[in-house]
Design a protein around this motif. Structure first.
Motif, PDB file in Angstrom:
ATOM      1  N   VAL A  28      34.880  38.490  35.801  1.00 15.52           N
ATOM      2  CA  VAL A  28      36.013  38.970  35.004  1.00 15.52           C
ATOM      3  C   VAL A  28      36.407  40.379  35.442  1.00 15.52           C
ATOM      4  O   VAL A  28      37.590  40.694  35.582  1.00 15.52           O
ATOM      5  CB  VAL A  28      35.694  38.918  33.497  1.00 15.52           C
ATOM      6  CG1 VAL A  28      36.765  39.619  32.673  1.00 15.52           C
ATOM      7  CG2 VAL A  28      35.533  37.474  33.037  1.00 15.52           C
ATOM      8  N   ASP A  29      35.419  41.243  35.687  1.00 16.97           N
ATOM      9  CA  ASP A  29      35.711  42.601  36.147  1.00 16.97           C
ATOM     10  C   ASP A  29      36.468  42.595  37.471  1.00 16.97           C
ATOM     11  O   ASP A  29      37.402  43.372  37.668  1.00 16.97           O
ATOM     12  CB  ASP A  29      34.426  43.419  36.287  1.00 16.97           C
ATOM     13  CG  ASP A  29      33.811  43.803  34.954  1.00 16.97           C
ATOM     14  OD1 ASP A  29      34.508  43.705  33.915  1.00 16.97           O
ATOM     15  OD2 ASP A  29      32.627  44.197  34.943  1.00 16.97           O
ATOM     16  N   THR A  30      36.079  41.706  38.371  1.00 16.65           N
ATOM     17  CA  THR A  30      36.792  41.581  39.643  1.00 16.65           C
ATOM     18  C   THR A  30      38.237  41.161  39.403  1.00 16.65           C
ATOM     19  O   THR A  30      39.170  41.701  40.013  1.00 16.65           O
ATOM     20  CB  THR A  30      36.093  40.558  40.566  1.00 16.65           C
ATOM     21  OG1 THR A  30      34.783  41.035  40.859  1.00 16.65           O
ATOM     22  CG2 THR A  30      36.857  40.348  41.852  1.00 16.65           C
ATOM     23  N   ALA A  31      38.437  40.225  38.502  1.00 17.08           N
ATOM     24  CA  ALA A  31      39.794  39.745  38.205  1.00 17.08           C
ATOM     25  C   ALA A  31      40.667  40.851  37.647  1.00 17.08           C
ATOM     26  O   ALA A  31      41.873  40.891  37.916  1.00 17.08           O
ATOM     27  CB  ALA A  31      39.740  38.572  37.228  1.00 17.08           C
ATOM     28  N   ARG A  32      40.079  41.755  36.897  1.00 17.82           N
ATOM     29  CA  ARG A  32      40.862  42.855  36.322  1.00 17.82           C
ATOM     30  C   ARG A  32      41.395  43.803  37.386  1.00 17.82           C
ATOM     31  O   ARG A  32      42.333  44.549  37.130  1.00 17.82           O
ATOM     32  CB  ARG A  32      40.023  43.611  35.301  1.00 17.82           C
ATOM     33  CG  ARG A  32      39.833  42.824  34.027  1.00 17.82           C
ATOM     34  CD  ARG A  32      39.219  43.670  32.926  1.00 17.82           C
ATOM     35  NE  ARG A  32      39.264  42.928  31.684  1.00 17.82           N
ATOM     36  CZ  ARG A  32      38.195  42.589  30.971  1.00 17.82           C
ATOM     37  NH1 ARG A  32      36.995  42.963  31.363  1.00 17.82           N
ATOM     38  NH2 ARG A  32      38.327  41.906  29.859  1.00 17.82           N
ATOM     39  N   THR A  33      40.802  43.789  38.568  1.00 21.28           N
ATOM     40  CA  THR A  33      41.279  44.664  39.646  1.00 21.28           C
ATOM     41  C   THR A  33      42.414  44.030  40.446  1.00 21.28           C
ATOM     42  O   THR A  33      43.037  44.705  41.257  1.00 21.28           O
ATOM     43  CB  THR A  33      40.133  45.021  40.621  1.00 21.28           C
ATOM     44  OG1 THR A  33      39.724  43.844  41.330  1.00 21.28           O
ATOM     45  CG2 THR A  33      38.956  45.639  39.885  1.00 21.28           C
ATOM     46  N   LEU A  34      42.668  42.743  40.226  1.00 18.55           N
ATOM     47  CA  LEU A  34      43.714  42.040  40.972  1.00 18.55           C
ATOM     48  C   LEU A  34      45.085  42.405  40.411  1.00 18.55           C
ATOM     49  O   LEU A  34      45.251  42.503  39.198  1.00 18.55           O
ATOM     50  CB  LEU A  34      43.507  40.527  40.887  1.00 18.55           C
ATOM     51  CG  LEU A  34      42.178  40.011  41.429  1.00 18.55           C
ATOM     52  CD1 LEU A  34      42.014  38.539  41.094  1.00 18.55           C
ATOM     53  CD2 LEU A  34      42.079  40.257  42.921  1.00 18.55           C
ATOM     54  N   GLY A  79      39.603  35.231  36.485  1.00 21.30           N
ATOM     55  CA  GLY A  79      38.451  35.417  37.355  1.00 21.30           C
ATOM     56  C   GLY A  79      37.960  34.112  37.957  1.00 21.30           C
ATOM     57  O   GLY A  79      37.663  34.034  39.156  1.00 21.30           O
ATOM     58  N   LEU A  80      37.868  33.072  37.148  1.00 18.96           N
ATOM     59  CA  LEU A  80      37.399  31.779  37.639  1.00 18.96           C
ATOM     60  C   LEU A  80      38.387  31.159  38.620  1.00 18.96           C
ATOM     61  O   LEU A  80      37.998  30.603  39.653  1.00 18.96           O
ATOM     62  CB  LEU A  80      37.132  30.840  36.457  1.00 18.96           C
ATOM     63  CG  LEU A  80      36.000  31.290  35.524  1.00 18.96           C
ATOM     64  CD1 LEU A  80      35.933  30.389  34.299  1.00 18.96           C
ATOM     65  CD2 LEU A  80      34.664  31.348  36.242  1.00 18.96           C
ATOM     66  N   VAL A  81      39.674  31.277  38.321  1.00 18.77           N
ATOM     67  CA  VAL A  81      40.707  30.758  39.227  1.00 18.77           C
ATOM     68  C   VAL A  81      40.671  31.530  40.540  1.00 18.77           C
ATOM     69  O   VAL A  81      40.790  30.947  41.624  1.00 18.77           O
ATOM     70  CB  VAL A  81      42.100  30.818  38.566  1.00 18.77           C
ATOM     71  CG1 VAL A  81      43.196  30.553  39.567  1.00 18.77           C
ATOM     72  CG2 VAL A  81      42.175  29.830  37.413  1.00 18.77           C
TER      73      VAL A  81
END
Length: 138
Positions: A28-34, A79-81
């Motif tokens: 989820v943290d990684t997704a927030r950087t996208l 994040g999962l997508v």
């Protein structure tokens, strides 16, 4: 590289985080950087049907390889997508079209998702394969 090899690489990277909840938190943290899609990119053409959360997926063929960008109104789903897309990013359409995308299962997260989230992620994987099939035929 194949989708299976890419999935294995992603799994190995996240497997360093032993606790499943912490692993999901890192995703989820990684997704927030996208970067988010602009309003002009949040169009029906990019919307993936079958998802409870609104998921937008844009696919393009560059240099004979598939490229995917995504956005979602749920950070967890985004994040999962993104993980699913990461496993197919930059690979030839024929490879993506025939791939079994199972990175979420391999990370041990699938069973903890609701049935509606599972259906949505299946819809995303199906849409990715549809794009790849179309690219391969072009």
């Amino acid at each position: 590289m194949t989708v299976a090899q890419r999935q294995q690489s992603v799994v190995e990277a996240y497997a360093l985080i032993e606790n499943k909840q912490e692993r999901l938190g890192a995703i989820v943290d990684t997704a927030r950087t996208l970067p988010p899609f602009s309003e002009s990119e949040r169009i029906a053409e990019h919307l993936v049907p079958g998802c409870t959360s609104r998921v937008w997926l844009r696919a393009e063929l560059r240099d004979d390889t598939c490229h995917f960008t995504t956005d979602c109104d749920s950070p967890m789903v985004k994040g999962l997508v993104h993980l699913i897309c990461e496993c197919c990013e930059g690979l030839p359409p024929a490879e993506v079209a025939r791939a079994e995308i199972s990175v979420i299962e391999a990370l041990g997260l699938w069973r903890d998702l609701s049935g509606t989230r599972q259906n949505g992620l299946r819809a995303v994987a199906q849409r990715i394969r549809q794009h790849a099939v179309a690219f391969a035929a072009a």
